[in-house]
Write a protein that holds these residues in place. Structure first.
Motif, PDB file in Angstrom:
ATOM      1  N   GLU B 448      29.245  32.210  28.140  1.00  0.00           N
ATOM      2  CA  GLU B 448      28.334  31.566  27.133  1.00  0.00           C
ATOM      3  C   GLU B 448      28.780  29.921  27.303  1.00  0.00           C
ATOM      4  N   LYS B 449      30.010  29.563  27.778  1.00  0.00           N
ATOM      5  CA  LYS B 449      30.296  28.238  27.636  1.00  0.00           C
ATOM      6  C   LYS B 449      29.813  27.592  28.885  1.00  0.00           C
ATOM      7  N   GLY B 450      29.245  28.430  29.717  1.00  0.00           N
ATOM      8  CA  GLY B 450      28.162  27.823  30.920  1.00  0.00           C
ATOM      9  C   GLY B 450      29.080  27.627  32.216  1.00  0.00           C
ATOM     10  N   LEU B 451      30.061  28.456  32.425  1.00  0.00           N
ATOM     11  CA  LEU B 451      31.013  28.600  33.594  1.00  0.00           C
ATOM     12  C   LEU B 451      30.302  29.422  34.745  1.00  0.00           C
ATOM     13  N   GLN B 452      30.345  29.187  35.857  1.00  0.00           N
ATOM     14  CA  GLN B 452      29.600  30.038  36.821  1.00  0.00           C
ATOM     15  C   GLN B 452      30.695  31.319  37.390  1.00  0.00           C
ATOM     16  N   LYS B 453      30.181  32.240  37.455  1.00  0.00           N
ATOM     17  CA  LYS B 453      30.938  33.438  37.912  1.00  0.00           C
ATOM     18  C   LYS B 453      31.317  33.474  39.494  1.00  0.00           C
ATOM     19  N   LEU B 454      32.479  33.784  39.539  1.00  0.00           N
ATOM     20  CA  LEU B 454      32.863  33.995  41.148  1.00  0.00           C
ATOM     21  C   LEU B 454      32.473  35.414  41.663  1.00  0.00           C
ATOM     22  N   CYS B 455      32.540  36.283  40.701  1.00  0.00           N
ATOM     23  CA  CYS B 455      32.077  37.756  40.989  1.00  0.00           C
ATOM     24  C   CYS B 455      32.230  38.340  39.806  1.00  0.00           C
ATOM     25  N   PRO B 456      31.394  39.528  39.517  1.00  0.00           N
ATOM     26  CA  PRO B 456      31.322  40.088  38.073  1.00  0.00           C
ATOM     27  C   PRO B 456      32.721  40.654  37.772  1.00  0.00           C
ATOM     28  N   ILE B 457      32.925  40.758  36.485  1.00  0.00           N
ATOM     29  CA  ILE B 457      34.291  41.332  35.945  1.00  0.00           C
ATOM     30  C   ILE B 457      34.670  42.642  36.413  1.00  0.00           C
ATOM     31  N   THR B 458      35.846  42.832  36.979  1.00  0.00           N
ATOM     32  CA  THR B 458      36.304  43.915  37.548  1.00  0.00           C
ATOM     33  C   THR B 458      37.455  44.434  36.237  1.00  0.00           C
ATOM     34  N   THR B 459      37.223  45.943  36.258  1.00  0.00           N
ATOM     35  CA  THR B 459      38.417  46.510  35.437  1.00  0.00           C
ATOM     36  C   THR B 459      39.222  47.361  35.917  1.00  0.00           C
ATOM     37  N   ALA B 460      40.456  47.452  35.522  1.00  0.00           N
ATOM     38  CA  ALA B 460      41.612  48.361  36.489  1.00  0.00           C
ATOM     39  C   ALA B 460      42.060  49.137  35.539  1.00  0.00           C
ATOM     40  N   ASP B 461      41.757  50.581  35.717  1.00  0.00           N
ATOM     41  CA  ASP B 461      42.482  51.608  34.693  1.00  0.00           C
ATOM     42  C   ASP B 461      43.902  51.903  34.830  1.00  0.00           C
ATOM     43  N   ARG B 462      44.828  51.686  34.042  1.00  0.00           N
ATOM     44  CA  ARG B 462      46.180  52.036  34.176  1.00  0.00           C
ATOM     45  C   ARG B 462      46.903  51.227  35.386  1.00  0.00           C
ATOM     46  N   GLN B 463      46.638  49.965  35.314  1.00  0.00           N
ATOM     47  CA  GLN B 463      47.283  49.140  36.252  1.00  0.00           C
ATOM     48  C   GLN B 463      46.899  49.721  37.814  1.00  0.00           C
ATOM     49  N   SER B 464      45.660  50.054  38.116  1.00  0.00           N
ATOM     50  CA  SER B 464      45.292  50.557  39.273  1.00  0.00           C
ATOM     51  C   SER B 464      45.437  49.504  40.373  1.00  0.00           C
ATOM     52  N   VAL B 465      46.300  49.613  41.356  1.00  0.00           N
ATOM     53  CA  VAL B 465      46.622  48.626  42.373  1.00  0.00           C
ATOM     54  C   VAL B 465      45.394  48.703  43.212  1.00  0.00           C
ATOM     55  N   GLN B 466      44.648  49.827  43.275  1.00  0.00           N
ATOM     56  CA  GLN B 466      43.357  49.895  44.247  1.00  0.00           C
ATOM     57  C   GLN B 466      42.351  48.835  43.765  1.00  0.00           C
ATOM     58  N   GLU B 467      41.892  49.050  42.434  1.00  0.00           N
ATOM     59  CA  GLU B 467      41.077  48.012  41.707  1.00  0.00           C
ATOM     60  C   GLU B 467      41.452  46.467  42.059  1.00  0.00           C
ATOM     61  N   PHE B 468      42.853  46.331  42.047  1.00  0.00           N
ATOM     62  CA  PHE B 468      43.329  45.004  42.083  1.00  0.00           C
ATOM     63  C   PHE B 468      43.045  44.585  43.391  1.00  0.00           C
ATOM     64  N   ALA B 469      43.372  45.217  44.475  1.00  0.00           N
ATOM     65  CA  ALA B 469      42.992  45.137  45.899  1.00  0.00           C
ATOM     66  C   ALA B 469      41.494  44.722  46.230  1.00  0.00           C
ATOM     67  N   ARG B 470      40.539  45.660  45.381  1.00  0.00           N
ATOM     68  CA  ARG B 470      38.952  45.383  45.439  1.00  0.00           C
ATOM     69  C   ARG B 470      38.751  44.009  44.947  1.00  0.00           C
ATOM     70  N   TRP B 471      39.372  43.598  43.646  1.00  0.00           N
ATOM     71  CA  TRP B 471      38.906  42.413  43.308  1.00  0.00           C
ATOM     72  C   TRP B 471      39.559  41.234  44.045  1.00  0.00           C
ATOM     73  N   GLY B 472      40.707  41.476  44.742  1.00  0.00           N
ATOM     74  CA  GLY B 472      41.054  40.395  45.694  1.00  0.00           C
ATOM     75  C   GLY B 472      40.018  40.134  46.710  1.00  0.00           C
ATOM     76  N   GLN B 473      39.416  41.267  47.375  1.00  0.00           N
ATOM     77  CA  GLN B 473      38.548  41.342  48.341  1.00  0.00           C
ATOM     78  C   GLN B 473      37.436  40.318  47.958  1.00  0.00           C
ATOM     79  N   ALA B 474      36.774  40.797  46.907  1.00  0.00           N
ATOM     80  CA  ALA B 474      35.761  40.187  46.268  1.00  0.00           C
ATOM     81  C   ALA B 474      36.080  38.619  46.122  1.00  0.00           C
TER      82      ALA B 474
END
Lengths: 163, 743
Positions: B448-474
């Motif tokens: 809403e503030k007008g910032l550009q997205k680098l990549c879509p929001i990612t959610t990590a369930d219970r500190q999932s390191v896999q999700e974190f790694a995926r986000w890093g790749q994005a």
């Protein structure tokens, strides 16, 4: 009593003469040394009231109060009733409670006229969570009784007074 | 703020409160001990007059009778100018052997009240009681907030083991601690003179007595007939002081639960009486509630609650320390004005900082100037910044975590930032209905503030390191910046493991699987001088992070064994372009790998007897096989597994057949996708609807392990199966009865 009085006065005057000139004796008081040895009763420090009564147990004078908190003084029941727990009665005559097994040593000023005239030294005592003793010690204040230990009924193992 | 309120006095008072609690717990045994020694009386069973008469006959020198709140009756009598004390049965007068409170008990009591330091100690004790009170209240509020409201107060605790222990123990002890601390605070205030303790009734000494001295003999009423004593129930007696032999005309003094009065020694009538005032009654009630005097069961409840305090102190201080440490581990933090990349962190318990730290280190290594700070420390101006990366947890039912309380309002009023490109990684727990709610809010606010997205929001369930790694790749693609995410866990903890056994399942496709068993390479000194390879602690369902040679990015595999099995077992399918899986498939017995353990405590069967439904596909069978292997109590376990070919592609076939025979496994359902009649695990679920519904009605829980698509299909299939039971998987997830380990 009548016969000893002049002797006491002259003795006091003599004492004054040979010690400090700046220290005036309080009217005509004797210093009585009182020692109370407590039992090992296994408890917190004891509250003690050491006081004088007449022959019938009527309160006359406070000699010493062990225990700093006046809110507990009512447990020293006979003394409390006699003295009305008036601050003026024990002002300057109180100190810390006396711990189990230790000895309370006090110097009390007692008018010579009260010696050998039917007055008694009494001790009331109280220990937290234990029983209160009214007059656990009653001992006539006489020259003859000086230096003779008296056993108490409660926390006081023995009490001795000396002139 | 609430968290700060909870931690500060908690940390400072941990020591004193623990001391209070331990001594308090010891003292709590006293009322029970006294209760067992005392004779229980019914109301109206006996009067004080009867007891007084009894005592006088047995002990002619009786001076006083006392009855404690616990019901112990003592008679003090004078004999040979010595006062003796006996404990008696108040109904029969029989003596009861007295058990003296031990020195330790007396010491505990003094320690509990004054720390053996008189009035200074009383002040410290008072402050400690206040701390305990504040801790109990703020702790309860934190638990409620985290659980998403008071309705969910008793829901299953989440988080690491210390966090769960702190919550579970604290919750159980809450009422006891609140009662102990609030009443203790009141007693403290009383003993320090801040409020009046209110004395027991103190009646006036009578000014006349009915003393018929002339004909005393026949006018005197016997003690047992004293009206004042006959009208007082024995249960209400506190003390009866007999007239002193030393003074004439003395009255009896009676102290009862109602009040105090002087009783005429010859007529037995009450001369003066005063009731306890209300303030005194309140004081006595609070005193009884605190000490449990006369309420032995309450004393025990309070004592047990108090025993929780050492556990709470230890876990509490540990949690506080971990939180501090995680934040302070950020090194080489650039100033806000120099930073090219900003990392803002929203963390409640500190775990999000672990991830922020890994990201920070990775970006530093890629040559970026990085500024990492809590979300609340949003600055007005970042002249050099181009990227804004936000990692945030969500607290309770969608609220902002502790380090992000003011972020959204600050952002609303912020005038800059529009030139930044941003990405949000949300941390949460799918068991909560508003999963990652706060992260979504932050994401929406930035957009809403007008910032550009680098990549879509990612959610990590219970500190999932896999999700974190995926986000890093994005991120590497979007920024674009050539960096690889460092592992979240500390590198130094990496262990070396040696392959001791491998079982190949070549299913004649391009993606064969194998089961690998490792043991620890390092020899560690054990007790008794023997040197043995020692595995780190892990259980089936935990993850092992394996670092292929010359890389720093770990790949995660679910563990099929527990450390207690004596080996570390994983099941690996060779992926076409999988660096790590290809590496693992080249290993020969005797080769070594570098790896560390990543605990994954959510993915394992709940303790209990209820049935467990295990669903997996391909190599996802690994941890499920581990659960079955450890099913020593033979609870019902039903396995649904999907593979490719039955011939030589049936992972763990022999082992599973053995478990079917010894009943560790109740039922085995398989589906093969490359057979003549291809079928998937979802099909087996649909086909077995009746049996599954029966299991769900018995409280079954589900554990799913495998690929993302399979997991989605399974969830749909199960939703259809259990719909007739008015159940759905989403509800099961929030109840902790449906858990996934997907990749």
């Amino acid at each position: 009593m009548q016969s000893t009085h002049p002797l006491r006065t002259s003795a006091a005057a003599f004492l004054l003469a040979i010690t400090a000139a700046g220290c005036a004796p309080t009217s005509s008081a004797d210093t009585v040394k009182i020692q109370a040895q407590l039992n090992n009763y296994r408890g917190d420090g004891a509250y003690l009231a050491v006081y004088l009564t007449d022959n019938n147990g009527a309160y006359k004078q406070t000699l010493w109060i062990s225990g700093k908190k006046p809110k507990y003084y009512k447990h020293l029941a006979d003394w409390a009733r006699g003295s009305g727990q008036q601050r003026s009665e024990y002002d300057g005559l109180s100190g810390a409670s006396t711990t189990s097994g230790s000895t309370l040593k006090i110097n009390a000023d007692i008018a010579p006229a009260l010696v050998d005239s039917g007055y008694q030294i009494r001790v009331d005592s109280a220990v937290e969570d234990q029983r209160d003793y009214r007059a656990e010690i009653i001992v006539p204040l006489t020259r003859e009784g000086a230096g003779k230990p008296i056993a108490g009924k409660g926390y006081v193992q023995s009490l001795t007074y000396q002139f | 703020m609430l968290r700060q309120i909870h931690s500060l006095p908690g940390w400072m008072a941990a020591l004193f409160v623990t001391l209070l609690a331990v001594t308090g717990a010891m003292l709590s045994l006293h009322p029970l001990q006294a209760h067992l020694q005392s004779v229980q009386l019914a109301q109206g069973q006996a009067t004080v007059a009867e007891l007084a008469e009894l005592a006088k006959q047995r002990y002619p020198g009786v001076e006083e009778i006392k009855r404690s709140a616990d019901g112990i009756v003592s008679v003090y009598f004078s004999e040979n100018n010595q006062v003796q004390r006996v404990q008696i049965n108040p109904l029969t007068g029989a003596e009861i052997p007295e058990v003296h409170p031990s020195e330790l008990f007396r010491w505990s009591k003094n320690m509990h009240r004054t720390l053996l330091m008189a009035d200074t100690g009383r002040i410290v004790i008072g402050i400690s009681a206040l701390c305990t009170f504040i801790l109990s209240i703020s702790g309860a509020l934190l638990v409620a907030k985290r659980a998403g409201g008071w309705r969910h107060f008793f829901h299953k605790a989440q988080g690491t083991q210390s966090q769960r222990l702190h919550v579970v123990v604290g919750r159980a002890a809450l009422l006891g601690l609140l009662l102990s601390s609030s009443t203790g605070l009141y007693l403290s205030a009383g003993s320090l003179g801040l409020i009046s303790e209110a004395s027991e009734a103190d009646p006036a000494f009578p000014d006349h007595f009915n003393d018929n001295t002339d004909n005393k003999a026949h006018a005197t009423v016997p003690l047992g007939r004293f009206a004042a004593l006959q009208s007082t129930d024995l249960r209400d007696l506190r003390s009866l002081v007999f007239p002193s032999a030393n003074s004439a005309n003395e009255p009896y003094f009676l102290m009862s639960n109602q009040g105090a009065g002087y009783v005429d020694a010859s007529t037995g009538e009450m001369l003066t009486f005063e009731a306890h005032n209300t303030a005194r009654k309140i004081y006595e009630w609070i005193y009884a509630l605190h000490t449990g005097e006369g309420l032995w069961w309450l004393a025990l409840v309070l004592g047990i609650s108090a025993l929780s305090v050492p556990a709470l102190a230890i876990t509490g201080v540990t949690l506080w320390w971990k939180r501090r440490k995680l934040r302070s581990e950020i090194t080489d933090n650039s100033a806000p004005e120099n930073a090219e990349t900003l990392i803002l962190v929203g963390s409640e318990t500190g775990t999000t900082w672990k991830f922020a730290n890994a990201l920070h280190r990775s970006l530093r290594r890629a040559g970026q100037r990085v500024h990492t700070a809590p979300l609340d420390q949003l600055e007005q101006n970042y002249p050099s910044a181009r990227h804004l990366l936000i990692l945030t947890a969500t607290y309770g039912e969608g609220s902002a975590p502790a380090s992000a309380q003011s972020f959204l309002s600050k952002l609303r009023e912020h005038t800059g930032l529009q030139s930044l490109r941003y990405a949000v990684l949300g941390f949460g727990d799918r068991q909560f209905p508003k999963f990652c709610q706060y992260a979504y809010e932050v994401d929406a606010a930035l957009q809403e503030k007008g910032l550009q997205k680098l990549c879509p929001i990612t959610t990590a369930d219970r500190q999932s390191v896999q999700e974190f790694a995926r986000w890093g790749q994005a991120l590497t693609k979007a920024m674009p910046l050539d960096f690889t995410l460092e592992p979240v866990e500390d590198h130094r903890k990496t262990d070396t493991f040696t392959l001791i056994e491998r079982i190949d399942y070549d299913d004649l496709t391009d993606a064969p699987s194998c089961v690998l068993r490792f043991q620890a390479s390092a020899l560690q000194q054990k007790k008794g001088g023997r040197r043995l390879p020692t595995l780190p602690h892990f259980e089936a369902g935990d993850l092992v992070a394996i670092l292929p040679p010359e890389t720093s990015i770990p790949r995660f595999y679910s563990l099929a064994s527990s450390a207690s099995d004596g080996f570390l077992e994983i099941c690996v399918r060779r992926q076409k372009n999988g660096l790590c899986s290809r590496f693992l498939h080249t290993l020969k017995v005797g080769d070594t790998i570098k790896a560390f353990i990543q605990p994954n405590p959510h993915f394992r069967p709940e303790a209990g007897e209820s049935p467990v439904i295990l669903i997996g596909a391909g190599a996802g069978i690994g941890p499920l096989a581990g659960f079955i292997r450890h099913n020593v109590h033979r609870r019902p376990m039903h396995l649904y597994w999907g593979g490719r070919t039955q011939q030589s592609g049936f992972l763990y076939q022999e082992e599973l057949n053995r478990y079917l025979k010894d009943h560790r496994l109740s039922e085995l359902n398989t589906a093969f996708s490359r057979e003549n009649e291809p079928s998937y695990v979802q099909d087996r679920i649909r086909a077995n609807g009746d049996a599954l519904r029966d299991l769900f009605s018995k409280g079954a829980q589900v554990l799913v392990c495998g690929g993302r698509d399979m997991a989605r299909g399974v969830q749909e299939a199960l939703d259809a199966v259990i719909a007739p039971l008015a159940m759905d998987t989403q509800t099961l997830i929030t109840q902790g009865r449906y858990r996934e380990d997907v990749y």
